[in-house]
Design an enzyme around this catalytic site. Structure first.
Site: not given
Length: 296
Positions: A161, A145, A157, A11, A192
Site C-alpha cells: 500500500k 497504514s 500488505y 466484486s 468488517t
C-alpha cells in the site's frame, strides 16, 4: 454531470459498495472483477438485478489486474461502449497477515503484483485514452497504514500500500498536464464490511509462524479485535460515500487526499505534512503547474 467510471476489484467490499453508490448517484459504472463466467457469475447477476431494480447503470466487466491482456480488454470494452472513460478507480487489492519473516519472497511478490503492478497494468491500458481525451480522474484506494499507526503482522500488505501511494503521488504530477486529475481515498482499518481480514492470506511457512506463536500467541486475532475496538460503530460504506462526494465535485476542485478513518490512527496528520512539503517543493523548483490538472 454523469461520469463513466471503471472500478477494479469491485466484486466485494469497498469496490462493491462504491460501484453501487456511484450508480445510485447517477453515474455509469463498470465494476471490474475476475471470473465473471464462473466464480463471480452470481455477482454479475446481482449487479444486473440491482441496475434494473434501482433504474441505474451498473455493469460488470471481466478484469483481472494480474493480466495485461485482461486489463487491455476491459478498458477497451468500456471505452468502446461510451467513447470515453471519465474516472478510473484503482481498488483491487489483497491483504495477507502473519509474521513478515514467514513470507517467502515469492509470496510477498504476489501481494505486490496485485496491489501495485495491477494498478500499473490498468494504467497502461487506460492512460493513453485519458491522455487523448484530455481529461479524466485517477482515483486511488490508499490506506492509512502508509503514514499512520501500523500494527504488526501486516508487513507485506502495508509495504504494498505504501508503494501504491508512492506511485499515485508521482503519477499525479506526470499526468496533470494532460488534464488528468488525481484523488486518493484513504480508508482506515475497517475490520468488517470487507473481505480483507476474513479472506487475508497466510504464509505457507508454518514452522516460522509457530516459532512466533511462542512469543506472540494469537497476535493476528488480537490486532483485528483491537482495531475493531477503536471504532466499534464504524461503517465501511462511509468510504463509498466519500468517493461519491469526490467524483461529484467539479473538475479541478477535487481534494488530493480524503481520509475516512474512524480510528484516527494519525495518518491524516502525517499526510498533511507530507503533501504540504510536496506542494512547496514543486513550487520551489518551478513545477507548481503540476499540482493541478491542466484544462485542455
Amino acid at each position: 454531470m454523469s461520469e463513466v467510471v471503471l472500478i477494479t476489484g469491485a466484486s466485494s467490499g469497498i469496490g462493491e459498495l462504491t460501484a453501487k453508490a456511484l450508480a445510485r448517484a447517477g453515474h455509469t459504472v463498470h465494476a471490474g472483477m475476475r471470473s465473471t463466467n464462473d466464480r463471480n457469475a452470481p455477482k454479475v447477476e446481482e449487479y444486473a438485478r440491482f441496475s434494473a431494480e434501482h433504474g441505474v447503470d451498473l455493469r460488470s466487466v471481466e478484469l483481472d489486474v494480474s493480466s495485461q491482456a485482461s486489463a487491455d480488454a476491459a478498458v477497451a470494452a468500456v471505452h468502446a461502449a461510451h467513447g470515453r472513460i471519465d474516472v478510473l478507480m484503482h481498488n483491487a487489492g489483497h491483504m495477507v497477515t502473519g509474521p513478515t519473516e514467514a513470507f517467502t519472497p515469492e509470496e510477498m511478490a504476489r501481494v505486490y503484483d496485485t496491489n501495485v503492478l495491477g494498478a500499473q497494468r490498468v494504467n497502461r491500458a487506460a492512460l493513453p485514452l485519458l491522455r487523448a481525451q484530455g481529461r479524466g480522474l485517477l482515483l486511488w484506494t490508499g490506506s492509512t497504514s502508509t503514514r499512520g499507526g501500523t500494527p504488526p503482522y501486516l508487513g507485506p500488505y502495508f509495504a504494498a500500500k505504501a508503494a501504491v501511494d508512492a506511485v499515485a503521488v508521482s503519477c499525479a504530477a506526470e499526468v496533470a498536464r494532460f488534464g488528468i486529475e488525481t484523488a486518493i481515498i484513504v480508508p482506515g482499518a475497517f475490520t468488517t464490511g470487507t473481505n480483507h481480514f476474513p479472506n487475508s492470506g497466510r504464509p505457507a511457512d508454518r514452522a516460522t509462524v509457530a516459532a512466533y506463536e511462542t512469543r506472540y500467541a494469537g497476535l493476528a486475532e488480537q490486532v483485528s479485535e483491537r482495531l475493531a475496538a477503536l471504532a466499534p460503530d464504524s461503517d465501511v460504506s462511509a468510504v463509498a460515500d466519500a468517493v461519491v462526494e469526490v467524483v461529484g465535485k467539479p473538475f479541478g476542485t477535487r481534494p488530493f487526499r480524503t481520509h475516512v478513518d474512524p480510528a484516527n490512527d494519525g495518518s491524516e496528520e502525517v499526510s498533511a505534512v507530507a503533501d504540504r512539503i510536496r506542494v512547496e517543493f514543486l513550487e520551489r523548483i518551478g513545477l507548481g503547474d503540476l499540482l493541478t490538472p491542466a484544462r485542455t
